[in-house]
Design a protein around this motif. Structure first.
Motif, mmCIF file in Angstrom:
data_model
loop_
_atom_site.group_PDB
_atom_site.id
_atom_site.type_symbol
_atom_site.label_atom_id
_atom_site.label_comp_id
_atom_site.label_asym_id
_atom_site.label_seq_id
_atom_site.Cartn_x
_atom_site.Cartn_y
_atom_site.Cartn_z
ATOM 1 N N ASN A 206 23.954 -25.331 50.941
ATOM 2 C CA ASN A 206 23.686 -24.534 52.131
ATOM 3 C C ASN A 206 23.638 -23.053 51.779
ATOM 4 O O ASN A 206 24.235 -22.615 50.800
ATOM 5 N N ILE A 207 22.903 -22.312 52.575
ATOM 6 C CA ILE A 207 22.888 -20.857 52.468
ATOM 7 C C ILE A 207 23.527 -20.317 53.732
ATOM 8 O O ILE A 207 22.990 -20.466 54.830
ATOM 9 N N ASP A 208 24.690 -19.719 53.570
ATOM 10 C CA ASP A 208 25.453 -19.241 54.731
ATOM 11 C C ASP A 208 25.211 -17.753 54.947
ATOM 12 O O ASP A 208 25.109 -16.981 53.980
ATOM 13 N N ARG B 217 28.599 -13.971 51.442
ATOM 14 C CA ARG B 217 29.254 -12.897 50.708
ATOM 15 C C ARG B 217 30.766 -12.885 50.960
ATOM 16 O O ARG B 217 31.552 -12.549 50.088
ATOM 17 N N ASP B 218 31.158 -13.301 52.161
ATOM 18 C CA ASP B 218 32.591 -13.366 52.449
ATOM 19 C C ASP B 218 33.274 -14.425 51.585
ATOM 20 O O ASP B 218 34.379 -14.228 51.098
ATOM 21 N N HIS B 219 32.565 -15.568 51.387
ATOM 22 C CA HIS B 219 33.132 -16.631 50.566
ATOM 23 C C HIS B 219 33.243 -16.185 49.120
ATOM 24 O O HIS B 219 34.219 -16.477 48.441
ATOM 25 N N GLN B 220 32.220 -15.488 48.619
ATOM 26 C CA GLN B 220 32.210 -15.082 47.222
ATOM 27 C C GLN B 220 33.233 -13.991 46.943
ATOM 28 O O GLN B 220 33.648 -13.793 45.812
ATOM 29 N N GLY C 55 20.646 -29.893 52.840
ATOM 30 C CA GLY C 55 21.039 -28.519 52.575
ATOM 31 C C GLY C 55 19.873 -27.566 52.749
ATOM 32 O O GLY C 55 18.718 -27.981 52.908
ATOM 33 N N ASP C 56 20.174 -26.266 52.707
ATOM 34 C CA ASP C 56 19.158 -25.233 52.868
ATOM 35 C C ASP C 56 18.390 -24.958 51.588
ATOM 36 O O ASP C 56 17.346 -24.309 51.612
ATOM 37 N N MET C 57 18.908 -25.396 50.450
ATOM 38 C CA MET C 57 18.217 -25.152 49.188
ATOM 39 C C MET C 57 18.464 -26.306 48.226
ATOM 40 O O MET C 57 19.389 -27.109 48.415
ATOM 41 N N GLN D 25 33.476 -24.373 51.849
ATOM 42 C CA GLN D 25 32.979 -23.201 51.130
ATOM 43 C C GLN D 25 32.185 -23.618 49.895
ATOM 44 O O GLN D 25 31.219 -22.965 49.522
ATOM 45 N N LEU D 26 32.583 -24.723 49.246
ATOM 46 C CA LEU D 26 31.878 -25.178 48.065
ATOM 47 C C LEU D 26 30.579 -25.893 48.409
ATOM 48 O O LEU D 26 29.853 -26.327 47.519
ATOM 49 N N SER D 27 30.263 -26.034 49.701
ATOM 50 C CA SER D 27 28.954 -26.568 50.081
ATOM 51 C C SER D 27 27.899 -25.472 50.064
ATOM 52 O O SER D 27 26.703 -25.758 50.106
ATOM 53 N N TYR D 28 28.345 -24.210 49.997
ATOM 54 C CA TYR D 28 27.419 -23.091 49.938
ATOM 55 C C TYR D 28 27.094 -22.756 48.485
ATOM 56 O O TYR D 28 27.904 -22.915 47.589
ATOM 57 N N PHE D 29 25.877 -22.279 48.295
ATOM 58 C CA PHE D 29 25.433 -21.975 46.935
ATOM 59 C C PHE D 29 26.131 -20.734 46.408
ATOM 60 O O PHE D 29 26.252 -19.717 47.089
ATOM 61 N N SER D 30 26.576 -20.832 45.171
ATOM 62 C CA SER D 30 27.211 -19.720 44.484
ATOM 63 C C SER D 30 26.962 -19.869 42.993
ATOM 64 O O SER D 30 27.171 -20.954 42.433
ATOM 65 N N ILE D 31 26.486 -18.819 42.363
ATOM 66 C CA ILE D 31 26.258 -18.855 40.922
ATOM 67 C C ILE D 31 27.549 -19.210 40.187
ATOM 68 O O ILE D 31 27.550 -19.964 39.211
ATOM 69 N N ARG D 32 28.663 -18.688 40.686
ATOM 70 C CA ARG D 32 29.943 -18.926 40.028
ATOM 71 C C ARG D 32 30.307 -20.403 40.024
ATOM 72 O O ARG D 32 30.901 -20.908 39.061
ATOM 73 N N ASN D 33 29.925 -21.135 41.055
ATOM 74 C CA ASN D 33 30.324 -22.535 41.175
ATOM 75 C C ASN D 33 29.161 -23.504 40.985
ATOM 76 O O ASN D 33 29.275 -24.675 41.356
#
Length: 782
Positions: free
Chosen positions: A692-694, A698-701, A661-663, A714-722
């Motif tokens: 990952n950092i996409d 922002r579109d996913h969030q 992943g990117d992070m 989409q859940l492979s990308y980092f999100s504070i919510r998830n």
């Protein structure tokens, strides 16, 4: 009918039962009828309002008896689960009793005789820092065999310094002291205290020794304070005599400035040094060499060039004596790291000259290091990572370090023919100088210029990859060795995939991921900053470590884009390969808290975070710069590279796990305790993942609807919510063999929460296929 209880429900039930069992247990079970446990010490300043300036965090150090340490501390005690564990004994003295007493922490039995001694200690300390006639009372409260001691302090009177008068017998010495008064710690208006006077005499005496007064010490200072003539103030008189406090005026002698005399350097063995000192003559096996203005005594087999010995020395014959220069020379020879012992001996002659003998005992010049890590999980996948390195600290007889290493990573399955092989080789050469900057800029540290070259070969069922890298930079440590710096202004990597299957590339449907597996060229810079509160190899007490790494690539090359050819994808190329452009940073923070008898127990925690972002001439970070998790030093419930990114399922494009992943975010906690003999035990938990950092994150969030509607991609990308939904969690236990010079480690990690299924793992799955992993390593994981 079989009922399945979700793990989170069962965990809550077990936690409540465990806490209840602790609450029902006693921390005083092992005490006799007339004993009580010292629960806590408190210090209350009853007249704090009258002394708002009072701030003394060290007063607890003067209490003679300390209470047990606590994870959660309260005024009347605290919570320490190992106190309860210690009281789990059954009184039979068998194996169970020995186990829980080693695992737990013994209660501190209250000793009333130490209360009075503590009161005296505190009062003496308060007088030392300037609170005269302070009173210390003790209030002892015992309830249910737990004792709390409250030391009630009434701060005494302070006397601000109203005037300062110097009386100095020696006019020459007076001139040096008066020139230095701006740096004096004693100022008008400060409260008079023995602490202040001691610190100033230490500082001033050191300053005078740096001005040539070789024999000067703080004992030549005398103080007289008048607190009667002016109410609530002190009139201070500072006298500097020609005799010490332990002498009489009849012993007075004029202070003299000294100069460095002859400088001798003895880079010989300990045995030869002994013969020189006993026989007081030079043995025939030694060779005397005059180099510049120093004399070098060699054995016949010269192991270090005279020029490097002259360069390390800062003591110049004929120059004014300075203590800092002597310490500087000692530090420089020690930091060369080719001597096991450095001793700078000073001898005063009949005149005002100090001769210097620098005695150097060589350490082992070269050696080997072997490291091995291994892991296995319930799916039958086995990974072995051996490494062998050779080092020589004096390859060219000038303190140059040569390091050579080879390493491998072999992964295979016991159930089929799946195989993956990785081989690496590296060579490094470090010179004790700072190229492009004068060495005199670095006082008592030795900067080094480093040259490194690496080669890495990877053969997997999907592709074969070759990587060649090189770097040029500088490294140095701080005077205390607590800080380490490395700056690499030039580093490059060439990555080539000569063999790959068409089906593999076609399976990479994500164009960003596909870019990570193409030939590329990397040119950039980087730096690394490390800190350790205790730089010793095996710290005796608690310690903190931090490491920050930063890399930047492609920015300089982008200035020449107009001169570069462009490939079919629109990327600028060098040698027919696109150059990479990205920024990458990683920070690791770790604290190890040691406690218990002889500090044999430890609680170690670590927080780690890193991220990289590709831009400009790249749409994806190079594969070798991506982050991964799992393995012996990471999430120990997973094998290396077998978790993430986010809630992604295992990518079956790869026969061997290759999740990146990117992070990366990770947190670890581990409790270490002695078992018996050289065996140690550990209980641990690990949390984290890679994501990952996409560019379109922002579109996913901003998607509407519940999180269940979001796809696995989409859940492979980092999100504070998830973040918690997409994180991995494991726990486990370990066995360690402590051989003093090395720790052999075996860890058994069990998955608690698997982000790929987004489910807590039931207990009945812990020991099934895919539920656990074995990790083997050398040294502690953090």
């Amino acid at each position: 009918m079989r009922v399945r209880i979700p793990l989170y429900t069962l965990s809550c039930m077990l936690s409540v039962m465990f806490l209840f069992s602790l609450g029902s247990c006693s921390t005083t079970k092992m005490l006799t009828e007339d004993q009580s446990r010292l629960a806590s010490n408190t210090v209350t300043v009853v007249n704090k309002k009258e002394h708002p300036e009072y701030q003394d965090s060290k007063i607890d150090n003067y209490i003679r008896q300390k209470a047990n340490t606590y994870f959660i501390k309260t005024k009347k005690g605290g919570w320490n689960p190992f106190l309860y564990v210690y009281n789990w004994t059954n009184g039979k003295g068998g194996g169970w009793d020995k186990f829980v007493t080693r695992l737990g922490q013994a209660p501190v039995v209250f000793d009333p005789e130490l209360v009075g001694a503590s009161q005296e200690n505190i009062a003496t300390h308060l007088k030392y820092i300037g609170y005269y006639d302070s009173k210390v009372d003790a209030e002892v409260t015992t309830k249910k065999k737990k004792t709390v001691v409250d030391y009630k302090v009434s701060l005494g009177k302070q006397y601000p310094i109203k005037s300062i008068e110097y009386l100095i017998d020696d006019p020459a010495l007076a001139q040096e002291i008066y020139k230095d008064t701006l740096n004096s710690l004693i100022k008008r208006g400060l409260p008079l205290s023995e602490d202040l006077l001691d610190n100033e005499t230490e500082r001033s005496a050191a300053h005078l020794r740096n001005c040539g007064y070789y024999e000067f010490s703080k004992n030549y200072y005398f103080f007289a304070a008048d607190t009667v003539s002016v109410k609530d103030s002190a009139l201070l008189r500072i006298s500097v005599r020609d005799y010490t406090r332990n002498e009489t005026p009849d012993d007075a002698r004029r202070h003299r400035k000294f100069y460095f005399g002859d400088v001798f350097v003895y880079p010989v063995s300990d045995n030869i040094r002994y013969r020189v000192s006993v026989a007081k003559k030079i043995p025939q096996i030694l060779d005397t060499l005059k180099y510049e203005n120093i004399t070098i005594l060699y054995d016949k087999k010269r192991k270090v060039r005279p020029s490097i010995l002259y360069k390390m020395n800062r003591i110049e014959p004929g120059e004014l004596y300075s203590e800092d220069i002597v310490n500087n020379t000692y530090q420089r020879f020690s930091n060369l790291r080719i001597y096991s012992s450095v001793n700078v001996e000073l001898t005063k002659t009949d005149t005002n000259v100090v001769d210097c003998a620098i005695r150097l005992i060589p350490s082992k010049a070269h050696g080997y290091k072997i490291n091995l890590e291994a892991s296995s999980n319930s799916t039958g996948l086995i990974g072995i990572s051996p490494s062998l390195s050779y080092y020589n600290r004096n390859i060219f007889k000038g303190g140059e370090w040569l390091s050579l290493s080879v390493s491998g990573n072999f992964q295979f399955s016991v159930r089929d023919e799946t195989r993956a092989t990785e081989f690496g080789a590296s060579a490094g050469l470090s010179f004790p100088t700072f190229v492009l900057l004068p060495d005199r800029m670095f006082k008592n540290i030795i900067p080094r210029t480093d040259l490194d070259i690496t080669y890495n070969y990877q053969r997997r069922p999907e592709y074969t990859r070759n990587m060649i890298g090189a770097g040029f930079g500088w490294s140095w440590s701080s005077q205390s060795n607590k800080y380490y710096f490395k700056v690499v202004p030039v580093q490059f990597n060439i990555v080539n995939l000569p063999v790959y299957s068409d089906s593999f590339m076609e399976s990479l449907t994500n164009p960003f991921v596909r870019e990570a597996y193409k030939n590329h060229f990397e040119f950039g810079l980087g730096f690394d900053v490390q800190y350790s509160s205790d730089p010793s190899i095996n710290p005796a007490g608690s310690f903190f470590k931090a490491d920050f790494q930063f890399d930047l690539a492609g920015n300089l090359l982008s200035a020449f884009n107009k001169f570069m050819p462009v490939d079919s994808s629109g990327f600028h190329t060098i040698w027919s390969s696109p150059y990479s452009q990205f920024v990458r940073a990683e920070l690791s923070l770790a604290y190890t808290w040691k406690f218990g008898k002889n500090n044999k127990q430890a609680l170690a925690v670590r927080a780690l975070g890193g991220a990289g972002y590709a831009y400009g001439n790249s749409t994806k970070m190079p594969f070798e710069r991506l982050f991964w998790a799992g393995g012996a030093n990471s999430l120990r419930g997973w094998t290396a590279r077998s978790v993430g990114p986010g809630s992604s399922e295992m990518d079956h494009t790869f026969s061997i796990p290759n999740q990146t992943g990117d992070m990366r975010l990770e947190a670890n906690i581990e409790y270490r305790f002695p078992l018996f003999s050289i065996f140690r035990g550990a209980i641990f938990a690990d949390w984290g993942n890679v994501w990952n950092i996409d560019r379109t994150a922002r579109d996913h969030q901003s998607m509407e609807g519940s999180t269940e509607d979001q796809t696995a991609e989409q859940l492979s990308y980092f999100s504070i919510r998830n973040i918690f939904r997409t994180s991995a969690l494991n726990w486990g236990a370990g066995l360690r063999l402590d051989l003093n010079f090395v720790v052999v480690r075996l860890d058994f990690g069990i998955k608690l929460y698997d982000p790929s299924t987004q489910q807590w793992q039931n207990i009945d799955r812990w020991f099934r296929r895919g539920g656990y992993a074995f990790q083997f390593g050398i040294g502690y994981p953090f």
